[in-house]
Design a protein around this motif. Structure first.
Motif, PDB file in Angstrom:
ATOM      1  N   THR A   1       0.605  -1.033  -0.048  1.00 48.54           N
ATOM      2  CA  THR A   1       0.069  -0.008   0.228  1.00 48.54           C
ATOM      3  C   THR A   1       0.622   0.914  -0.238  1.00 48.54           C
ATOM      4  OG1 THR A   1      -0.489  -0.052   2.643  1.00 48.54           O
ATOM      5  CG2 THR A   1      -1.880  -1.348   0.748  1.00 48.54           C
ATOM      6  N   LEU A   2       0.369   2.156   0.217  1.00 48.87           N
ATOM      7  CA  LEU A   2       0.958   3.946  -0.195  1.00 48.87           C
ATOM      8  C   LEU A   2       1.842   3.861   1.268  1.00 48.87           C
ATOM      9  CD1 LEU A   2       1.886   6.192  -1.694  1.00 48.87           C
ATOM     10  CD2 LEU A   2      -0.645   7.230  -0.888  1.00 48.87           C
ATOM     11  N   GLY A   3       0.696   3.658   2.380  1.00 51.37           N
ATOM     12  CA  GLY A   3       1.152   3.716   3.242  1.00 51.37           C
ATOM     13  C   GLY A   3       2.422   3.212   3.893  1.00 51.37           C
ATOM     14  N   ALA A   4       2.702   1.758   3.847  1.00 51.72           N
ATOM     15  CA  ALA A   4       3.384   0.963   3.773  1.00 51.72           C
ATOM     16  C   ALA A   4       4.995   1.672   2.981  1.00 51.72           C
ATOM     17  CB  ALA A   4       3.469  -0.767   3.212  1.00 51.72           C
ATOM     18  N   LEU A   5       4.960   2.068   1.630  1.00 52.59           N
ATOM     19  CA  LEU A   5       6.266   2.200   0.339  1.00 52.59           C
ATOM     20  C   LEU A   5       6.487   3.566   0.940  1.00 52.59           C
ATOM     21  CD1 LEU A   5       7.524   2.127  -1.991  1.00 52.59           C
ATOM     22  CD2 LEU A   5       5.806   3.720  -3.109  1.00 52.59           C
ATOM     23  N   ALA A   6       5.439   4.208   1.755  1.00 58.26           N
ATOM     24  CA  ALA A   6       6.519   5.791   2.912  1.00 58.26           C
ATOM     25  C   ALA A   6       6.925   5.669   3.861  1.00 58.26           C
ATOM     26  CB  ALA A   6       4.604   6.852   3.365  1.00 58.26           C
ATOM     27  N   PHE A   7       6.407   4.587   3.948  1.00 57.13           N
ATOM     28  CA  PHE A   7       7.287   4.321   5.464  1.00 57.13           C
ATOM     29  C   PHE A   7       9.454   3.356   5.229  1.00 57.13           C
ATOM     30  CE2 PHE A   7       8.790   0.360   8.832  1.00 57.13           C
ATOM     31  CZ  PHE A   7       8.499   1.799  10.123  1.00 57.13           C
ATOM     32  N   VAL A   8       8.693   2.785   4.971  1.00 54.12           N
ATOM     33  CA  VAL A   8      10.323   2.224   3.403  1.00 54.12           C
ATOM     34  C   VAL A   8      10.532   3.593   3.069  1.00 54.12           C
ATOM     35  CG1 VAL A   8      10.872   0.632   1.830  1.00 54.12           C
ATOM     36  CG2 VAL A   8       8.936  -0.306   2.979  1.00 54.12           C
ATOM     37  N   VAL A   9      10.153   4.207   2.321  1.00 55.55           N
ATOM     38  CA  VAL A   9      11.127   5.472   1.959  1.00 55.55           C
ATOM     39  C   VAL A   9      11.555   6.292   3.313  1.00 55.55           C
ATOM     40  CG1 VAL A   9      10.710   7.583   0.827  1.00 55.55           C
ATOM     41  CG2 VAL A   9       9.762   5.980  -0.196  1.00 55.55           C
ATOM     42  N   ALA A  10      11.009   6.628   4.061  1.00 51.92           N
ATOM     43  CA  ALA A  10      10.942   7.949   5.105  1.00 51.92           C
ATOM     44  C   ALA A  10      12.636   6.301   6.114  1.00 51.92           C
ATOM     45  CB  ALA A  10      10.304   7.200   6.349  1.00 51.92           C
ATOM     46  N   PHE A  11      12.130   4.813   6.072  1.00 51.53           N
ATOM     47  CA  PHE A  11      13.157   3.613   6.963  1.00 51.53           C
ATOM     48  C   PHE A  11      14.432   4.167   5.878  1.00 51.53           C
ATOM     49  CE2 PHE A  11      15.620   0.105   7.296  1.00 51.53           C
ATOM     50  CZ  PHE A  11      15.285   0.055   9.037  1.00 51.53           C
ATOM     51  N   VAL A  12      14.591   4.556   4.322  1.00 53.64           N
ATOM     52  CA  VAL A  12      15.895   4.498   4.473  1.00 53.64           C
ATOM     53  C   VAL A  12      16.620   5.628   3.868  1.00 53.64           C
ATOM     54  CG1 VAL A  12      16.439   4.370   1.493  1.00 53.64           C
ATOM     55  CG2 VAL A  12      15.115   2.456   2.025  1.00 53.64           C
ATOM     56  N   LEU A  13      15.617   6.825   3.900  1.00 52.85           N
ATOM     57  CA  LEU A  13      16.204   8.539   4.229  1.00 52.85           C
ATOM     58  C   LEU A  13      16.308   8.109   5.418  1.00 52.85           C
ATOM     59  CD1 LEU A  13      13.057  10.061   3.070  1.00 52.85           C
ATOM     60  CD2 LEU A  13      15.691   9.918   1.284  1.00 52.85           C
ATOM     61  N   ALA A  14      15.889   8.101   6.582  1.00 51.22           N
ATOM     62  CA  ALA A  14      16.902   7.972   7.584  1.00 51.22           C
ATOM     63  C   ALA A  14      17.828   7.345   8.370  1.00 51.22           C
ATOM     64  CB  ALA A  14      15.659   7.172   8.592  1.00 51.22           C
ATOM     65  N   GLY A  15      18.309   5.559   7.277  1.00 48.60           N
ATOM     66  CA  GLY A  15      19.260   5.191   7.753  1.00 48.60           C
ATOM     67  C   GLY A  15      20.321   6.368   6.660  1.00 48.60           C
ATOM     68  N   PHE A  16      20.211   6.950   5.451  1.00 47.12           N
ATOM     69  CA  PHE A  16      21.842   6.800   4.712  1.00 47.12           C
ATOM     70  C   PHE A  16      21.358   8.502   5.296  1.00 47.12           C
ATOM     71  CE2 PHE A  16      22.845  10.400   1.070  1.00 47.12           C
ATOM     72  CZ  PHE A  16      23.242   9.327   1.140  1.00 47.12           C
ATOM     73  N   THR A  17      20.370   9.308   5.685  1.00 46.29           N
ATOM     74  CA  THR A  17      21.159  10.445   6.474  1.00 46.29           C
ATOM     75  C   THR A  17      21.455  10.018   7.687  1.00 46.29           C
ATOM     76  OG1 THR A  17      18.389  11.542   6.058  1.00 46.29           O
ATOM     77  CG2 THR A  17      19.961  12.644   7.668  1.00 46.29           C
ATOM     78  N   VAL A  18      21.785   9.081   8.586  1.00 46.01           N
ATOM     79  CA  VAL A  18      22.224   8.967   9.664  1.00 46.01           C
ATOM     80  C   VAL A  18      23.726   8.576   9.184  1.00 46.01           C
ATOM     81  CG1 VAL A  18      22.142   7.469  11.844  1.00 46.01           C
ATOM     82  CG2 VAL A  18      20.418   8.307  10.847  1.00 46.01           C
ATOM     83  N   THR A  19      23.693   7.922   8.201  1.00 47.57           N
ATOM     84  CA  THR A  19      25.113   7.035   7.458  1.00 47.57           C
ATOM     85  C   THR A  19      25.903   8.089   7.452  1.00 47.57           C
ATOM     86  OG1 THR A  19      23.616   5.044   7.141  1.00 47.57           O
ATOM     87  CG2 THR A  19      26.348   5.679   6.626  1.00 47.57           C
ATOM     88  N   PHE A  20      25.449   9.490   6.725  1.00 51.26           N
ATOM     89  CA  PHE A  20      26.368  10.439   5.892  1.00 51.26           C
ATOM     90  C   PHE A  20      26.526  11.728   6.701  1.00 51.26           C
ATOM     91  CE2 PHE A  20      25.510   7.226   3.001  1.00 51.26           C
ATOM     92  CZ  PHE A  20      26.833   6.416   2.046  1.00 51.26           C
ATOM     93  N   GLY A  21      25.326  11.896   7.633  1.00 54.65           N
ATOM     94  CA  GLY A  21      25.093  12.999   8.381  1.00 54.65           C
ATOM     95  C   GLY A  21      25.693  13.453   9.472  1.00 54.65           C
ATOM     96  N   THR A  22      26.351  12.124  10.237  1.00 56.38           N
ATOM     97  CA  THR A  22      26.016  11.798  12.030  1.00 56.38           C
ATOM     98  C   THR A  22      27.752  11.040  11.464  1.00 56.38           C
ATOM     99  OG1 THR A  22      24.586  10.389  12.186  1.00 56.38           O
ATOM    100  CG2 THR A  22      23.780  12.569  12.117  1.00 56.38           C
ATOM    101  N   ARG A  23      29.059  11.826  11.522  1.00 52.76           N
ATOM    102  CA  ARG A  23      29.330  10.798  11.399  1.00 52.76           C
ATOM    103  C   ARG A  23      30.749  11.681  12.508  1.00 52.76           C
ATOM    104  NH1 ARG A  23      32.092   8.882   5.344  1.00 52.76           N
ATOM    105  NH2 ARG A  23      30.450   8.301   4.793  1.00 52.76           N
ATOM    106  N   HIS A  24      30.556  12.316  12.577  1.00 49.26           N
ATOM    107  CA  HIS A  24      31.701  13.013  14.064  1.00 49.26           C
ATOM    108  C   HIS A  24      30.847  13.965  14.508  1.00 49.26           C
ATOM    109  CE1 HIS A  24      34.776  11.728  11.894  1.00 49.26           C
ATOM    110  NE2 HIS A  24      34.072  12.159  10.793  1.00 49.26           N
ATOM    111  N   ILE A  25      31.283  14.431  15.922  1.00 48.02           N
ATOM    112  CA  ILE A  25      30.807  15.458  16.513  1.00 48.02           C
ATOM    113  C   ILE A  25      30.769  16.877  16.285  1.00 48.02           C
ATOM    114  CG2 ILE A  25      32.285  15.423  18.211  1.00 48.02           C
ATOM    115  CD1 ILE A  25      29.054  15.425  19.858  1.00 48.02           C
ATOM    116  N   ASP A  26      31.269  17.390  15.216  1.00 42.81           N
ATOM    117  CA  ASP A  26      31.722  18.715  15.180  1.00 42.81           C
ATOM    118  C   ASP A  26      30.740  19.157  14.227  1.00 42.81           C
ATOM    119  OD1 ASP A  26      32.720  21.359  14.569  1.00 42.81           O
ATOM    120  OD2 ASP A  26      34.494  20.776  14.423  1.00 42.81           O
TER     121      ASP A  26
END
Length: 268
Positions: A1-26
């Protein structure tokens, strides 16, 4: 469904953002990969919009002149050319647009935090206005074309640039438009979450450190790793709230949502 797809997209975006945007404290750290992604998506978005605009104006209507003639011959569409909201509205919209270029979290992050050299600012001083001119070249022709083909209420006007190629039966142009919109949306969400995650840790959590040392100190006594996890948690929460908003609200126009956010940021 559209809701399930949106959740998957949000999950993937969260993983990508956490991986590449929060590597260091500075928070002053430059995210080279993130900057390249934003630059690439900007180019893809501009190319997709120009391709779609050229196809719609010349491929569907035969050019700007024939398009205007068709509009003028339609009594239900012709008044749109002369319709205006007045000077006050135009001035307010222009002022809001000027402010959000400076104040939106993602704009500030890319302009200030990711800025490496003064020469980049000088280059952006002419490239950014040129980009804005190009990305808006076909806005009015596409809007007029959608009013010619689609009766009021038939489609969401925010989706006109996608609906017109589909109406013409050109799936390739529609795919290019979809990919341009997808790249623009994902890059915007990623940069926004990185900026807001840093703001949450710096402005909401860090002030609590003097009175909550036991809560925020790990076993090694190093707060750095905990601050990183707070940023990551903030990013995840922001994306989950976005998903909840998507699921709990009606199909409100994107332009209206944008104007509300612009006004809120400008008054902050």
């Amino acid at each position: 469904t559209l809701g399930a797809l949106a959740f998957v997209v949000a999950f993937v975006l969260a993983g990508f953002t956490v991986t590449f945007g929060t590597r260091h404290i500075d928070s002053r750290e430059h995210h080279t990969g993130l900057t390249i992604v934003v630059a690439f998506e900007s180019a893809i978005k501009l190319a997709a919009f120009l391709v779609a605009g050229i196809f719609i104006v010349w491929g569907m209507f035969g050019g700007i002149g024939p398009l205007i003639e068709m509009v003028q011959s339609r009594s239900d569409v012709a008044p749109l050319i002369e319709r205006s909201n007045g000077f006050a509205t135009v001035f307010a919209m222009t002022l809001l647009s000027f402010l959000i270029i400076l104040l939106l979290p993602r704009q500030f992050h890319m302009t200030m935090v990711e800025n490496r050299d003064e020469l980049d600012t000088k280059r952006a001083a002419w490239m950014f206005p040129a980009y804005l001119v190009l990305i808006n070249l076909f806005v009015i022709p596409i809007a007029l074309g959608s009013n010619l083909i689609f009766p009021p209420g038939m489609i969401d006007r925010d989706m006109a640039i996608l609906e017109l190629p589909l109406k013409a039966g050109d799936g390739m142009i529609a795919l290019i438009v979809f990919l341009g919109g997808l790249s623009a949306a994902t890059a915007m969400v990623i940069v926004e979450c990185v900026a807001l995650g840093t703001m949450i840790s710096n402005d909401l959590v860090m002030p609590l450190l003097p009175t909550g040392r036991k809560l925020f100190r790990d076993r090694s006594g190093d707060l750095g790793s905990q601050i990183l996890w707070i940023r990551r948690l903030g990013i995840i929460i922001i994306l989950l709230l976005g998903f909840v908003y998507f699921r709990s609200t009606s199909d409100a126009a994107l332009a209206s949502i944008g104007l509300v956010s612009f006004a809120a940021i400008s008054q902050d």
